[in-house]
Design a protein around this motif. Structure first.
Motif, PDB file in Angstrom:
ATOM      1  N   ALA A 137      30.444  43.009  30.236  1.00 57.46           N
ATOM      2  CA  ALA A 137      29.433  44.007  30.766  1.00 57.46           C
ATOM      3  C   ALA A 137      29.705  44.338  32.862  1.00 57.46           C
ATOM      4  CB  ALA A 137      27.710  43.766  31.187  1.00 57.46           C
ATOM      5  N   GLY A 138      30.130  45.340  32.758  1.00 50.18           N
ATOM      6  CA  GLY A 138      30.164  45.591  34.660  1.00 50.18           C
ATOM      7  C   GLY A 138      28.633  46.893  34.984  1.00 50.18           C
ATOM      8  N   LEU A 345      38.429  47.630  33.168  1.00 50.56           N
ATOM      9  CA  LEU A 345      38.992  48.255  31.730  1.00 50.56           C
ATOM     10  C   LEU A 345      39.749  46.465  31.311  1.00 50.56           C
ATOM     11  CD1 LEU A 345      40.164  51.510  32.178  1.00 50.56           C
ATOM     12  CD2 LEU A 345      38.308  50.910  30.785  1.00 50.56           C
ATOM     13  N   ALA A 346      41.238  45.984  32.313  1.00 50.34           N
ATOM     14  CA  ALA A 346      41.478  45.739  32.263  1.00 50.34           C
ATOM     15  C   ALA A 346      40.491  43.734  31.596  1.00 50.34           C
ATOM     16  CB  ALA A 346      42.260  45.314  33.747  1.00 50.34           C
ATOM     17  N   GLU A 353      34.265  37.886  31.449  1.00 50.54           N
ATOM     18  CA  GLU A 353      33.331  38.555  32.356  1.00 50.54           C
ATOM     19  C   GLU A 353      33.695  39.116  33.696  1.00 50.54           C
ATOM     20  OE1 GLU A 353      30.639  35.681  33.932  1.00 50.54           O
ATOM     21  OE2 GLU A 353      30.199  34.573  31.966  1.00 50.54           O
ATOM     22  N   HIS A 354      33.357  40.495  33.959  1.00 49.94           N
ATOM     23  CA  HIS A 354      33.366  41.109  34.890  1.00 49.94           C
ATOM     24  C   HIS A 354      32.477  40.681  36.433  1.00 49.94           C
ATOM     25  CE1 HIS A 354      34.463  44.920  37.754  1.00 49.94           C
ATOM     26  NE2 HIS A 354      33.839  44.876  37.419  1.00 49.94           N
ATOM     27  N   ARG A 355      33.455  40.955  36.925  1.00 51.49           N
ATOM     28  CA  ARG A 355      32.724  39.740  38.474  1.00 51.49           C
ATOM     29  C   ARG A 355      31.232  40.400  39.049  1.00 51.49           C
ATOM     30  NH1 ARG A 355      35.781  41.358  44.378  1.00 51.49           N
ATOM     31  NH2 ARG A 355      36.453  42.751  43.105  1.00 51.49           N
ATOM     32  N   PHE A 356      31.205  41.436  38.596  1.00 50.38           N
ATOM     33  CA  PHE A 356      29.990  42.396  38.928  1.00 50.38           C
ATOM     34  C   PHE A 356      29.189  42.540  37.980  1.00 50.38           C
ATOM     35  CE2 PHE A 356      32.418  43.492  42.782  1.00 50.38           C
ATOM     36  CZ  PHE A 356      32.444  42.845  43.670  1.00 50.38           C
ATOM     37  N   GLY A 357      28.469  41.876  37.330  1.00 50.29           N
ATOM     38  CA  GLY A 357      27.358  41.823  35.850  1.00 50.29           C
ATOM     39  C   GLY A 357      25.975  42.185  35.533  1.00 50.29           C
ATOM     40  N   LEU A 358      25.257  41.903  34.686  1.00 51.91           N
ATOM     41  CA  LEU A 358      23.785  42.729  34.851  1.00 51.91           C
ATOM     42  C   LEU A 358      23.330  41.224  35.408  1.00 51.91           C
ATOM     43  CD1 LEU A 358      24.247  43.680  31.291  1.00 51.91           C
ATOM     44  CD2 LEU A 358      23.684  44.842  33.126  1.00 51.91           C
TER      45      LEU A 358
END
Length: 388
Positions: A137-138, A345-346, A353-358
């Motif tokens: 999630a981003g 996308l990467a 995990e994306h570093r800026f998540g929910l």
């Protein structure tokens, strides 16, 4: 021959200003047209957008204009489509919780605009759902990818400031009332019942800017105002502006090293611009200071700091702006929205995990809620930790 993986992205709310200009036109289409992105292992991934909106004629026109094969008005059908990898949402905040919840429940990766929900409870619940589902999630944190703030963050990382003392920000411009000159922003922005509010809109941004550049936000003391009480909508009809059109905030921050920092950020749709960019941030430290907009960043070292003397009887002859040096980019910096999309996308392909998540987005919603509460109760409010 290296195979290229295609990620199919359902793009909801794509006819809106941000959804169309920044996410479709300046991010996803350029990624598609450049043949995708090359990952660390040498493999490639590209994108196939599916446009989603309520006005079929409008999205059909956009699809034809930009050579996009698939579009639909059926959001739920797209979420349930097993061939869709990612659901992106840039629609109304009031609809976002349900959209993201359904997408996560269907195992889709999600990338979304802010705020992620109307309440902190819903925002935290989304973060819990994503963690439980194991999806990537981003949340759009575009300003941290823009050249000016990239340079500002680099100065922090290099220790340029010494001990950081304070941060201040100025954001906004004059939004015409709509009576004589057409307003530059939609009328719902100024109606509380429709989700309008400068605090709700911008504090979720300022939270990640302060976190991403200086450190954790520990407290908020905010004053809100509705400076323009009457505006005119898209049909030329007068309406009462019930939402705050300005927010003046003082925040206490804590750096990773444990230092306390005072931040002040003014946000207003009723201010005329006398600065180089529509938003600017200044950081002052024991060893130096810097001012950054979205593109430009200038700095002044301790050794190069002049020694002004206050004398109101004499005119100022020195140019203070000329005493600052521009900070070079030292790299090719692409569109901030596109850069974050490529990183996201990467992360999707890598299953990380994306570093800026929910959870980061939930802290933004929390700051907005507590900012409004602070203004109502006229006091400083400490910000508690969010636990998943």
């Amino acid at each position: 021959m290296t195979q290229t993986r295609v990620l199919r992205i359902a793009m909801n709310g794509i006819t809106g200003r941000m959804g169309y200009r920044q996410h479709l036109l300046r991010s996803i289409l350029p990624i598609r047209d450049q043949g995708g992105i090359t990952l660390a292992d040498g493999s490639k991934v590209t994108v196939e957008p599916i446009l989603i909106g309520r006005n079929e004629a409008k999205i059909a026109e956009l699809a034809a204009l930009h050579n996009v094969e698939h579009y639909t008005t059926d959001l739920e059908g797209a979420i349930n489509d097993p061939s869709i990898d990612i659901v992106f949402d840039a629609s109304m905040t009031s609809l976002r919780y349900n959209t993201l919840s359904k997408a996560i429940a269907n195992g889709k990766h999600v990338f979304t605009e802010k705020p992620t929900a109307e309440t902190l409870e819903e925002a935290v619940d989304l973060a819990r759902q994503a963690k439980s589902a194991g999806i990537t999630a981003g949340v759009v944190h575009d300003k941290l990818y823009l050249p000016g703030l990239v340079k500002l963050r680099r100065l922090v990382d290099e220790g340029f400031f010494g001990r950081i003392l304070s941060m201040r920000g100025e954001f906004g411009y004059w939004v015409f009332e709509g009576e004589i000159q057409e307003a530059q922003r939609p009328s719902w922005n100024y109606r509380l019942a429709d989700g309008g509010s400068m605090t709700t809109d911008m504090y979720c941004h300022w939270n990640y800017v302060m976190e991403g550049i200086v450190g954790k936000v520990k407290s908020v003391n905010s004053k809100t105002a509705t400076h323009i009480p009457q505006r005119w909508d898209e049909n030329g009809e007068a309406y009462e502006a019930t939402a705050d059109d300005a927010a003046y905030g003082i925040f206490e921050l804590e750096t990773p090293g444990g230092d306390d920092v005072v931040a002040q950020i003014n946000s207003s749709w009723a201010v005329r611009v006398y600065r180089d960019e529509l938003v600017e941030f200044q950081i002052d430290g024991t060893h130096g200071s810097a001012v950054a907009g979205l593109n430009k960043c200038v700095a002044q070292q301790r050794a190069h700091t002049p020694k002004p003397v206050w004398n109101p009887d004499l005119p100022v002859t020195e140019s203070f702006r000329d005493q600052w040096l521009e900070v070079p980019a030292n790299a090719e910096l692409d569109n901030g929205f596109k850069l974050q999309w490529e990183e996201f996308l990467a992360d999707v392909v890598a299953g990380r995990e994306h570093r800026f998540g929910l959870l980061s987005a939930a802290r933004g919603v929390q700051l907005a809620e507590l900012g409004l509460r602070s203004a109502e109760e006229r006091r400083t409010i400490d910000i508690p930790e969010i636990e998943l």
